[in-house]
Design an enzyme around this catalytic site. Structure first.
Site, PDB file in Angstrom:
ATOM      1  N   ASN A 114       0.863  -1.186   0.000  1.00  0.00           N
ATOM      2  CA  ASN A 114       0.000   0.000   0.000  1.00  0.00           C
ATOM      3  C   ASN A 114       0.898   1.235   0.000  1.00  0.00           C
ATOM      4  O   ASN A 114       1.473   1.585   1.019  1.00  0.00           O
ATOM      5  CB  ASN A 114      -0.889  -0.038   1.256  1.00  0.00           C
ATOM      6  N   LYS A 160       0.075   4.278  -0.298  1.00  0.00           N
ATOM      7  CA  LYS A 160      -0.566   5.475   0.268  1.00  0.00           C
ATOM      8  C   LYS A 160      -0.343   6.660  -0.679  1.00  0.00           C
ATOM      9  O   LYS A 160      -0.264   6.467  -1.876  1.00  0.00           O
ATOM     10  CB  LYS A 160      -0.050   5.732   1.685  1.00  0.00           C
ATOM     11  N   HIS A 170      -9.508   1.150   4.793  1.00  0.00           N
ATOM     12  CA  HIS A 170      -8.226   1.313   5.492  1.00  0.00           C
ATOM     13  C   HIS A 170      -8.448   2.253   6.681  1.00  0.00           C
ATOM     14  O   HIS A 170      -9.253   3.175   6.602  1.00  0.00           O
ATOM     15  CB  HIS A 170      -7.178   1.890   4.533  1.00  0.00           C
ATOM     16  N   GLU A 196      -6.902   4.677   7.756  1.00  0.00           N
ATOM     17  CA  GLU A 196      -6.729   6.108   7.460  1.00  0.00           C
ATOM     18  C   GLU A 196      -7.978   6.676   6.806  1.00  0.00           C
ATOM     19  O   GLU A 196      -8.312   7.843   6.994  1.00  0.00           O
ATOM     20  CB  GLU A 196      -5.479   6.303   6.587  1.00  0.00           C
ATOM     21  N   GLU A 242      -5.288  -5.051  10.527  1.00  0.00           N
ATOM     22  CA  GLU A 242      -4.247  -4.067  10.814  1.00  0.00           C
ATOM     23  C   GLU A 242      -4.588  -3.331  12.111  1.00  0.00           C
ATOM     24  O   GLU A 242      -5.434  -2.430  12.103  1.00  0.00           O
ATOM     25  CB  GLU A 242      -4.169  -3.040   9.685  1.00  0.00           C
ATOM     26  N   GLY A 257       2.390   2.333  10.803  1.00  0.00           N
ATOM     27  CA  GLY A 257       3.328   3.443  10.651  1.00  0.00           C
ATOM     28  C   GLY A 257       3.989   3.873  11.949  1.00  0.00           C
ATOM     29  O   GLY A 257       4.614   4.926  12.010  1.00  0.00           O
ATOM     30  N   SER A 287       3.506  -2.082  10.297  1.00  0.00           N
ATOM     31  CA  SER A 287       4.959  -2.073  10.512  1.00  0.00           C
ATOM     32  C   SER A 287       5.635  -3.392  10.128  1.00  0.00           C
ATOM     33  O   SER A 287       6.568  -3.842  10.793  1.00  0.00           O
ATOM     34  CB  SER A 287       5.278  -1.694  11.962  1.00  0.00           C
TER      35      SER A 287
HETATM   36  P1  PGA Z   1       2.887   0.411   7.670  1.00  0.00           P
HETATM   37  O1  PGA Z   1       1.416   0.603   7.056  1.00  0.00           O
HETATM   38  O2  PGA Z   1       3.436  -0.873   7.085  1.00  0.00           O
HETATM   39  O3  PGA Z   1       3.646   1.631   7.220  1.00  0.00           O
HETATM   40  O4  PGA Z   1       2.739   0.308   9.134  1.00  0.00           O
HETATM   41  C1  PGA Z   1       0.551  -0.481   6.873  1.00  0.00           C
HETATM   42  C2  PGA Z   1      -0.730  -0.033   6.244  1.00  0.00           C
HETATM   43  O5  PGA Z   1      -1.219   1.061   6.580  1.00  0.00           O
HETATM   44  O6  PGA Z   1      -1.310  -0.727   5.400  1.00  0.00           O
END
Ligand code: PGA
Length: 260
Positions: free
Chosen positions: A11, A13, A103, A105, A173, A179, A218
């Site tokens: 992803n 983003k 997601h 976010e 997740e 992140g 992560s």
């Molecule tokens: P990250 O994000 O690997 O940077 O923690 C995962 C995601 O949001 O899908």
């Protein structure tokens, strides 16, 4: 061992313009091809921003790359006065085989509710695009409700009421792990994946319970193998580490770290 094909999803983003996207996909595919990656045994997909999908599609077709293409969002609507949105038929024309839905976010910054997620899943099914439905608990929810309650409820809400369930993927997740560098333990990921699978079986039957369930939050090349050792976890959804071709190909080659 299960017969589910592991799924490694990147992803991106809101990162990389279309020229950078081309460079990253080329490097990723060349690196994996040089390492004799068996794309049929471990499926690898990238989820660039909308602005890169057409360039990625053209490149993948021209070079006959085997990486899969996905989008980061889909409109619940078919067409019309929905400024800024992108429909399922547009994505299908771009050969997007997958789409991320819900997601954290999007849930957090764009107020996406379970109802919106459910409608987007319907739009994906309608256009033959496999939804990668993202679920997960916040730190507060973890403390008050435990780890599985929210992801299980979000999974059921996303899938309820559809005439028929087409192929779908669930990405677990934990919001507190995205992140942040804080990672769930493989045991935690396994337990939640198992709870989601049990709920799928109970609510939608045996076939639905065979859906692929991913862990995300992560994930890096040096911790991926721990998650994929569990028969409950069928892949990973990777954010930050998917922007680096070497690192993401290392994640895609997780099997070299697993002693079978
Ligand atoms: P990250 O994000 O690997 O940077 O923690 C995962 C995601 O949001 O899908």
């Amino acid at each position: 061992m299960t017969n589910r094909v592991p799924f490694i999803a990147g992803n991106w983003k809101m990162n990389l313009d279309h020229l950078q996207a081309i460079a990253l996909i080329q490097k990723l595919c060349w690196t994996l091809n040089d390492a004799d990656h068996d794309w049929g045994k471990v499926e690898v997909a990238v989820f660039p921003p909308f602005t890169s999908l057409r360039s990625a599609q053209t490149l993948i077709e021209a070079e006959r790359f085997e990486v899969r293409l996905g989008a980061q969002d889909i409109s619940a609507h078919e067409s019309g006065a929905f400024t800024g949105e992108v429909s399922g038929s547009m994505l299908a024309k771009l050969d997007a085989k997958y789409v991320l839905i819900g997601h954290s976010e999007r849930r957090q910054y764009h107020s996406e509710t379970d109802e919106i997620v459910n409608a987007k899943v319907a739009a994906a099914f309608k256009h033959g695009i496999t939804p990668v439905i993202c679920v997960g608990e916040t730190l507060e929810e973890l403390e008050t409700q435990g780890q599985s309650a929210v992801p299980v409820a979000q999974t059921i809400a996303a899938l309820s009421g559809h005439d028929k369930l087409s192929d779908f993927i669930i990405a677990y997740e934990p919001v507190w792990a995205i992140g942040t560098g804080k990672v769930a333990t493989p045991k935690e990921a396994e337990d939640v994946a198992a709870a989601i699978r049990a709920a799928l079986r109970e609510n939608y039957g045996e076939e639905a319970s065979n859906a692929r369930i991913l862990y995300g939050g992560s994930v890096k090349a040096n911790n991926v193998a721990g998650f994929l050792q569990s028969p409950e976890v069928d892949g990973v959804l990777v954010g930050g580490a998917s922007l680096d071709a070497e690192e993401f190909s290392g994640i895609s080659r997780f099997q070299k770290h697993i002693v079978l």
